[in-house]
Design an enzyme around this catalytic site. Structure first.
Site, PDB file in Angstrom:
ATOM      1  N   CYS A 139       0.158   3.702   2.845  1.00 33.69           N
ATOM      2  CA  CYS A 139       0.672   3.130   4.095  1.00 33.69           C
ATOM      3  C   CYS A 139       2.169   3.404   4.221  1.00 33.69           C
ATOM      4  CB  CYS A 139       0.444   1.621   4.150  1.00 33.69           C
ATOM      5  SG  CYS A 139      -1.282   1.111   4.128  1.00 33.69           S
ATOM      6  N   CYS A 187       0.831  -1.209   0.000  1.00 33.41           N
ATOM      7  CA  CYS A 187       0.000   0.000   0.000  1.00 33.41           C
ATOM      8  C   CYS A 187       0.866   1.260   0.000  1.00 33.41           C
ATOM      9  CB  CYS A 187      -0.906  -0.045   1.229  1.00 33.41           C
ATOM     10  SG  CYS A 187      -1.749   1.499   1.612  1.00 33.41           S
TER      11      CYS A 187
END
Length: 150
Positions: free
Chosen positions: A76, A73
């Site tokens: 993230c 991600c």
């Protein structure tokens, strides 16, 4: 009130998972685990595998801030350094944890994590607040302290 007479808090050791009783007045004095003698706070997010996660959120008397994330991600990964900076400001009033949803899919499902990154705040084992999306360090600290129960 002296440190000896201040209320004790249960703090789960990030190294051996022993539950320690620490006088609240001594939290900022770099407490160590009574079992393994390691520092109870490191200034870095604690990366927990699924097997250890529940003990930390259920047995800790301080709020536990969790970053549900995944290595693939992009948001993230971009939030990770901000989360680390926030940890330095939040500890020892909070335990700050990262949970990889790819490795802990059953926990991600249990907590109905639909997007990542997602921050969740737990107190006495119960989720009290949730915020999806990446944030910078100042907003993470502000969000966590705003939702902390007194």
């Amino acid at each position: 009130m002296t440190a000896e007479s201040s209320p004790s808090l249960h703090i789960v050791c990030p190294h051996c998972d022993a539950v320690n009783r620490v006088p609240a007045a001594r939290l900022r004095q770099q407490p160590v685990c009574g079992k393994c003698q390691a520092a109870l706070f490191s200034g870095q997010p604690l990366e927990l595998p699924a097997a250890r996660f529940l003990k930390h959120i259920e047995r800790s008397d301080i709020p536990v801030l969790v970053d549900f994330w995944a290595p693939w991600c992009g948001p993230c990964r971009s939030m990770a350094p901000h989360f680390a900076q926030a940890t330095q400001r939040l500890e020892p009033a909070f335990r700050v944890v990262k949970l990889n949803t790819e490795e802990a899919q059953e926990l991600a499902a249990r907590y109905a994590i639909r997007s990542i990154p997602t921050l969740a705040l737990f107190q006495q084992g119960r989720e009290v607040a949730r915020q999806p999306g990446a944030m910078d360090a100042a907003n993470i600290v502000s969000w966590a302290t705003q939702h902390q129960r007194r």
